[in-house]
Design an enzyme around this catalytic site. Structure first.
Site, PDB file in Angstrom:
ATOM      1  N   GLU A 163       4.105  -4.938   7.607  1.00 53.19           N
ATOM      2  CA  GLU A 163       3.270  -3.880   8.195  1.00 53.19           C
ATOM      3  C   GLU A 163       3.572  -3.654   9.676  1.00 53.19           C
ATOM      4  O   GLU A 163       3.458  -2.539  10.181  1.00 53.19           O
ATOM      5  CB  GLU A 163       1.776  -4.221   8.024  1.00 53.19           C
ATOM      6  N   ALA A 200       0.874  -1.175   0.000  1.00 51.04           N
ATOM      7  CA  ALA A 200       0.000   0.000   0.000  1.00 51.04           C
ATOM      8  C   ALA A 200       0.911   1.225   0.000  1.00 51.04           C
ATOM      9  O   ALA A 200       2.093   1.145   0.350  1.00 51.04           O
ATOM     10  CB  ALA A 200      -0.864  -0.018   1.250  1.00 51.04           C
ATOM     11  N   GLU A 243      -0.011  -9.545  -0.721  1.00 44.58           N
ATOM     12  CA  GLU A 243      -1.444  -9.878  -0.636  1.00 44.58           C
ATOM     13  C   GLU A 243      -2.077 -10.008  -2.022  1.00 44.58           C
ATOM     14  O   GLU A 243      -2.914 -10.884  -2.245  1.00 44.58           O
ATOM     15  CB  GLU A 243      -2.163  -8.819   0.213  1.00 44.58           C
ATOM     16  N   GLY A 253       0.827  -5.147   0.784  1.00 49.93           N
ATOM     17  CA  GLY A 253      -0.243  -5.294  -0.207  1.00 49.93           C
ATOM     18  C   GLY A 253       0.217  -5.981  -1.487  1.00 49.93           C
ATOM     19  O   GLY A 253      -0.601  -6.564  -2.203  1.00 49.93           O
TER      20      GLY A 253
HETATM   21  N1  COA Z   1       4.595   3.310  -0.383  1.00 55.05           N
HETATM   22  C1  COA Z   1       4.980   4.482  -0.889  1.00 55.05           C
HETATM   23  N2  COA Z   1       6.193   4.707  -1.400  1.00 55.05           N
HETATM   24  C2  COA Z   1       7.056   3.671  -1.388  1.00 55.05           C
HETATM   25  C3  COA Z   1       6.724   2.410  -0.873  1.00 55.05           C
HETATM   26  C4  COA Z   1       5.417   2.250  -0.364  1.00 55.05           C
HETATM   27  N3  COA Z   1       4.973   1.075   0.108  1.00 55.05           N
HETATM   28  N4  COA Z   1       7.784   1.604  -0.989  1.00 55.05           N
HETATM   29  C5  COA Z   1       8.758   2.327  -1.567  1.00 55.05           C
HETATM   30  N5  COA Z   1       8.317   3.575  -1.807  1.00 55.05           N
HETATM   31  C6  COA Z   1       9.053   4.683  -2.415  1.00 55.05           C
HETATM   32  C7  COA Z   1      10.048   5.296  -1.453  1.00 55.05           C
HETATM   33  O1  COA Z   1       9.400   6.266  -0.640  1.00 55.05           O
HETATM   34  C8  COA Z   1      11.044   5.907  -2.412  1.00 55.05           C
HETATM   35  O2  COA Z   1      10.535   7.115  -2.908  1.00 55.05           O
HETATM   36  P1  COA Z   1      11.472   8.454  -2.879  1.00 55.05           P
HETATM   37  O3  COA Z   1      12.609   8.121  -3.784  1.00 55.05           O
HETATM   38  O4  COA Z   1      10.543   9.506  -3.405  1.00 55.05           O
HETATM   39  O5  COA Z   1      11.881   8.634  -1.468  1.00 55.05           O
HETATM   40  C9  COA Z   1      11.050   4.919  -3.582  1.00 55.05           C
HETATM   41  O6  COA Z   1       9.836   4.181  -3.488  1.00 55.05           O
HETATM   42  C10 COA Z   1      12.208   3.936  -3.545  1.00 55.05           C
HETATM   43  O7  COA Z   1      12.185   3.289  -2.288  1.00 55.05           O
HETATM   44  P2  COA Z   1      13.489   3.146  -1.357  1.00 55.05           P
HETATM   45  O8  COA Z   1      13.032   2.844   0.024  1.00 55.05           O
HETATM   46  O9  COA Z   1      14.391   4.336  -1.532  1.00 55.05           O
HETATM   47  O10 COA Z   1      14.164   1.887  -2.042  1.00 55.05           O
HETATM   48  P3  COA Z   1      15.152   0.841  -1.339  1.00 55.05           P
HETATM   49  O11 COA Z   1      15.688  -0.002  -2.433  1.00 55.05           O
HETATM   50  O12 COA Z   1      16.110   1.518  -0.447  1.00 55.05           O
HETATM   51  O13 COA Z   1      14.213  -0.083  -0.395  1.00 55.05           O
HETATM   52  C11 COA Z   1      12.235  -1.362   0.100  1.00 55.05           C
HETATM   53  C12 COA Z   1      13.231  -0.902  -0.973  1.00 55.05           C
HETATM   54  C13 COA Z   1      11.115  -2.134  -0.592  1.00 55.05           C
HETATM   55  C14 COA Z   1      12.941  -2.294   1.097  1.00 55.05           C
HETATM   56  C15 COA Z   1      11.671  -0.124   0.843  1.00 55.05           C
HETATM   57  O14 COA Z   1      11.218   0.820  -0.127  1.00 55.05           O
HETATM   58  C16 COA Z   1      10.504  -0.445   1.739  1.00 55.05           C
HETATM   59  O15 COA Z   1      10.700  -0.961   2.820  1.00 55.05           O
HETATM   60  N6  COA Z   1       9.279  -0.113   1.304  1.00 55.05           N
HETATM   61  C17 COA Z   1       8.088  -0.295   2.113  1.00 55.05           C
HETATM   62  C18 COA Z   1       7.626  -1.740   2.095  1.00 55.05           C
HETATM   63  C19 COA Z   1       6.452  -1.923   3.038  1.00 55.05           C
HETATM   64  O16 COA Z   1       6.552  -1.738   4.232  1.00 55.05           O
HETATM   65  N7  COA Z   1       5.312  -2.290   2.464  1.00 55.05           N
HETATM   66  C20 COA Z   1       4.089  -2.486   3.215  1.00 55.05           C
HETATM   67  C21 COA Z   1       3.297  -1.257   3.194  1.00 55.05           C
HETATM   68  S1  COA Z   1       1.815  -1.387   4.164  1.00 55.05           S
END
Ligand code: COA
Length: 257
Positions: free
Chosen positions: A131, A63, A111, A108
């Site tokens: 989450e 999400a 999911e 998500g």
């Molecule tokens: N929602 C919104 N934006 C997201 C996102 C999410 N779930 N996951 C990644 N992004 C965005 C980041 O904010 C970033 O944007 P920015 O460059 O404008 O700051 C971009 O995507 C790249 O993500 P980044 O975190 O810099 O990449 P990374 O390679 O360092 O890490 C992940 C990758 C997937 C490990 C990390 O992005 C992450 O933990 N994301 C969230 C995953 C999560 O918790 N999902 C469940 C949500 S309920």
């Protein structure tokens, strides 16, 4: 638009196209997905659907966390319901759905993959329900489908610790059906979708419906339902064609009636 749809014969390829945010599902994207799936539900020319993410890094990173951060409890409820509705459509639409998991399938994203009938993963894919790290919980079916697809203990471990797992472990846990080199993932998913789309659409729909029931309800009434669907198929042209083609040693040509 952040959802691209490409048609290849009877296969529809849906690509979530927001790579700058790792294809995170904002409510606007969820609405688009909902719209596309609703259109495909009624489209007899679509026999199977492949869901993937744009770019090389992510399938769907969950999400949209930035959007989540602004939500009230009531808005969060609507977001949960919309995501659950899209997942439910993937699970119950009368055509096969295949997730081609090309990278992160987190929250998500995991999911949505779980709601598809079949999951194929690239060897770069990463799965998880993180989450808990945000002080929240899965809301689009993760607490139900992960355990049903793998095991209760594994699901609880991922959901409670937020640990993410690589594709190979996902394969060992039964979370995905196959792990492929990245360049082979989409061709394999499309080939599998094409194979299913070449079968009788009525038989595919009934097979899916009946198999979906294996994890719900009681086996007695599910078996009665299976026998009902089995017998209804004998009223279709496709069953006559399929059974006849075998006897005549030729390839069956199904018409969906
Ligand atoms: N929602 C919104 N934006 C997201 C996102 C999410 N779930 N996951 C990644 N992004 C965005 C980041 O904010 C970033 O944007 P920015 O460059 O404008 O700051 C971009 O995507 C790249 O993500 P980044 O975190 O810099 O990449 P990374 O390679 O360092 O890490 C992940 C990758 C997937 C490990 C990390 O992005 C992450 O933990 N994301 C969230 C995953 C999560 O918790 N999902 C469940 C949500 S309920």
């Amino acid at each position: 638009m952040s959802v691209d749809v490409r048609r290849e014969g009877r296969v529809a390829l849906i690509t979530v196209n927001r790579p700058e945010a790792l294809n995170a599902l904002s409510s606007a994207i969820l609405e688009e997905l909902h719209e596309e799936l609703t259109a495909m539900k009624r489209d007899d020319d679509v026999g199977a659907i492949v869901l993937t993410g744009a770019g090389e890094k992510s399938f769907i990173a969950g999400a949209d966390i930035h959007e989540l951060a602004t939500k009230t409890a009531l808005q969060a409820r609507e977001y949960a319901e919309l995501g659950q509705e899209v997942a439910h459509m993937l699970e119950t639409i009368r055509k096969a759905t295949i997730a081609a998991v090309n990278g992160y399938a987190l929250g998500g994203g995991c999911e949505m993959a779980l709601a598809c009938d079949i999951r194929l993963a690239s060897d770069r894919a990463v799965f998880g329900q993180p989450e808990i790290n945000l002080g929240i919980m899965p809301g689009w079916g993760g607490t139900q489908r992960l355990a049903r697809t793998t095991s209760l203990g594994f699901a609880k471990e991922l959901i409670l610790t937020g640990r993410t797992v690589p594709a190979q472990e996902a394969l060992e846990r039964g979370l995905v059906q196959a792990v492929l080199p990245p360049e082979e993932l989409l061709p394999k998913a499309l080939e599998m979708a094409e194979t299913i789309a070449s079968k009788s659409p009525v038989a595919v729909a009934y097979c899916k419906d009946s198999t979906n029931r294996s994890l719900h309800g009681d086996i007695g009434s599910n078996l009665v339902h299976e026998a009902d669907l089995f017998s209804i198929l004998f009223s279709t042209e496709d069953a006559k064609e399929g059974l006849g083609a075998f006897t005549e040693k030729r390839k069956a040509n199904f018409v969906g009636r």
